[in-house]
Design an enzyme around this catalytic site. Structure first.
Site, PDB file in Angstrom:
ATOM      1  N   LYS A  11     -50.548 -33.047 -34.064  1.00 29.68           N
ATOM      2  CA  LYS A  11     -50.752 -31.867 -35.044  1.00 29.68           C
ATOM      3  C   LYS A  11     -49.446 -31.839 -36.056  1.00 29.68           C
ATOM      4  O   LYS A  11     -48.339 -32.449 -35.875  1.00 29.68           O
ATOM      5  CB  LYS A  11     -50.451 -30.648 -34.146  1.00 29.68           C
ATOM      6  N   ASP A 137     -47.707 -26.646 -26.689  1.00 26.92           N
ATOM      7  CA  ASP A 137     -48.452 -27.061 -27.453  1.00 26.92           C
ATOM      8  C   ASP A 137     -49.649 -27.830 -27.048  1.00 26.92           C
ATOM      9  O   ASP A 137     -50.716 -28.028 -27.845  1.00 26.92           O
ATOM     10  CB  ASP A 137     -47.760 -28.242 -28.375  1.00 26.92           C
TER      11      ASP A 137
HETATM   12  P1  ATP Z   1     -43.488 -31.713 -29.567  1.00 19.45           P
HETATM   13  O1  ATP Z   1     -43.931 -31.911 -30.979  1.00 19.45           O
HETATM   14  O2  ATP Z   1     -44.575 -31.282 -28.833  1.00 19.45           O
HETATM   15  O3  ATP Z   1     -42.077 -31.023 -29.601  1.00 19.45           O
HETATM   16  P2  ATP Z   1     -42.714 -34.595 -29.719  1.00 19.45           P
HETATM   17  O4  ATP Z   1     -44.093 -35.160 -30.515  1.00 19.45           O
HETATM   18  O5  ATP Z   1     -41.464 -34.245 -30.558  1.00 19.45           O
HETATM   19  O6  ATP Z   1     -43.417 -33.426 -29.151  1.00 19.45           O
HETATM   20  P3  ATP Z   1     -43.350 -36.337 -27.624  1.00 19.45           P
HETATM   21  O7  ATP Z   1     -43.997 -37.458 -28.411  1.00 19.45           O
HETATM   22  O8  ATP Z   1     -44.372 -35.518 -27.025  1.00 19.45           O
HETATM   23  O9  ATP Z   1     -42.527 -35.601 -28.469  1.00 19.45           O
HETATM   24  O10 ATP Z   1     -42.294 -36.755 -26.744  1.00 19.45           O
HETATM   25  C1  ATP Z   1     -41.135 -36.220 -25.993  1.00 19.45           C
HETATM   26  C2  ATP Z   1     -40.550 -36.836 -24.890  1.00 19.45           C
HETATM   27  O11 ATP Z   1     -41.787 -36.614 -24.011  1.00 19.45           O
HETATM   28  C3  ATP Z   1     -40.423 -38.371 -25.008  1.00 19.45           C
HETATM   29  O12 ATP Z   1     -39.258 -38.634 -25.137  1.00 19.45           O
HETATM   30  C4  ATP Z   1     -41.092 -39.006 -23.888  1.00 19.45           C
HETATM   31  O13 ATP Z   1     -39.912 -39.276 -22.923  1.00 19.45           O
HETATM   32  C5  ATP Z   1     -41.644 -37.894 -23.104  1.00 19.45           C
HETATM   33  N1  ATP Z   1     -43.162 -38.124 -22.707  1.00 19.45           N
HETATM   34  C6  ATP Z   1     -43.783 -37.757 -21.593  1.00 19.45           C
HETATM   35  N2  ATP Z   1     -45.177 -38.249 -21.680  1.00 19.45           N
HETATM   36  C7  ATP Z   1     -45.063 -38.758 -22.828  1.00 19.45           C
HETATM   37  C8  ATP Z   1     -46.470 -39.110 -23.525  1.00 19.45           C
HETATM   38  N3  ATP Z   1     -47.605 -39.482 -22.970  1.00 19.45           N
HETATM   39  N4  ATP Z   1     -46.221 -39.663 -24.688  1.00 19.45           N
HETATM   40  C9  ATP Z   1     -44.890 -39.576 -25.123  1.00 19.45           C
HETATM   41  N5  ATP Z   1     -43.958 -39.141 -24.592  1.00 19.45           N
HETATM   42  C10 ATP Z   1     -44.025 -38.567 -23.502  1.00 19.45           C
END
Ligand code: ATP
Length: 288
Positions: A11, A137
């Protein structure tokens, strides 16, 4: 054994603002999200022994019980009372810890996949309720399209989908943790004691008319200025998007990824070249 293959879409935030701090200590937000075609593919292979495993093509992604996909599968079993297991394989394309909800997208895809393996015992609303227990989210990632979310970011209201355009997304290095990003905002806005949230009306009107130029013009992200000030690569990506002809470039979530909105695909491809020259990988996608 049954197999389910589900895409988990990233997103972007067209509007992200803080409206105050709730009694439970969470920041209340106004959050307008749009899902995009950049996605992970989550494959679930049914196991009859009840064991859940996770594997992924990217080393840094946790393969244990902390993976959101693992936690989603386990919670699905707990809430439905079914005791199937699954080997979950995540083919990851969404940059990690980038403000694109990659983990949430995987959790959403896993909940849908578990539901498919079990012949659909739960409605979409019930899947969203389970997803909401794991992350704010996740309900949006289950529903997709566009939505306005308020409170903690998990209460969804309808919002018109973005019209066709081309979106370039690139991640500017290491993320700022979400708690740290909120602390930066608390310092900057004195814990939101007398902060007036940005208006969303112009964005809504533009979205209702499918007016991409005005949608782009009215995007907003309260995190952008403080996070870009400590993430120079992300700031450089934003500038490259603008130099490359984006009608708007904006950080997504708490960063450090930046998305650019382009009217035509040719300009987007050219801008992607400028971004590649910075040593980062651009992703060209569409709203979906
Ligand atoms: P958001 O936008 O919801 O804040 P994000 O995109 O910033 O999320 P993610 O890619 O979801 O961040 O990753 C955040 C942390 O979650 C990572 O550092 C990782 O250690 C952990 N994590 C747990 N499951 C997953 C997954 N399936 N994919 C990626 N990261 C994951």
């Amino acid at each position: 054994m049954k197999t389910a293959i589900i895409k988990g879409y990233a997103k972007i935030n067209l509007h992200l603002d803080v409206t105050g701090i709730m009694e439970n200590g969470f920041h209340a937000v106004n959050n307008i999200m749009q899902s995009v075609s950049l996605c992970d593919t989550v494959t679930l292979k049914e196991r009859l022994d009840g064991v859940i495993t996770v594997d992924c093509n990217i080393d840094k992604v946790p393969k244990n019980e902390s993976n959101l996909a693992y936690r989603a599968a386990r919670l699905f079993c707990e809430r439905t009372g079914v005791c199937i297991g699954a080997d979950i394989y995540i083919e990851k394309h969404i940059p990690m810890a980038a403000g694109l909800a990659g983990g949430s997208a995987d959790a959403a895809a896993t909940l849908k996949g578990m539901n498919e393996l079990c012949a659909y015992p739960l409605s979409e609303d019930e899947l969203c309720a389970i997803g909401g227990e794991l992350g704010s989210d996740i309900p949006f990632c289950i529903v997709g399209g566009a939505a306005f979310a308020d409170e903690k970011g998990d209460v969804l209201h309808p919002f018109p989908k973005m019209p066709d355009c081309t979106i370039v997304i690139a991640c500017g290095g290491e993320g700022v943790s979400t708690p740290l990003a909120y602390r930066m905002l608390d310092d900057k806005y004195d814990r939101f004691c007398s902060y007036t949230p940005a208006d969303t009306l112009a964005l809504r009107k533009a979205a209702e008319c499918g007016d991409i130029a005005n949608i782009a013009k009215n995007t907003f992200n309260i995190f952008e200025q403080p996070v870009l000030s400590v993430r120079p690569v992300a700031a450089a990506i934003k500038q490259a998007m603008i130099n490359g002809g984006a009608i708007r470039a904006m950080m997504s979530g708490s960063g450090p990824s930046v998305f650019g909105i382009f009217i035509d695909e040719h300009t987007a491809v050219e801008a992607a070249r400028l971004i590649s020259a910075l040593g980062v990988t651009p992703h060209i996608c569409k709203p979906n």
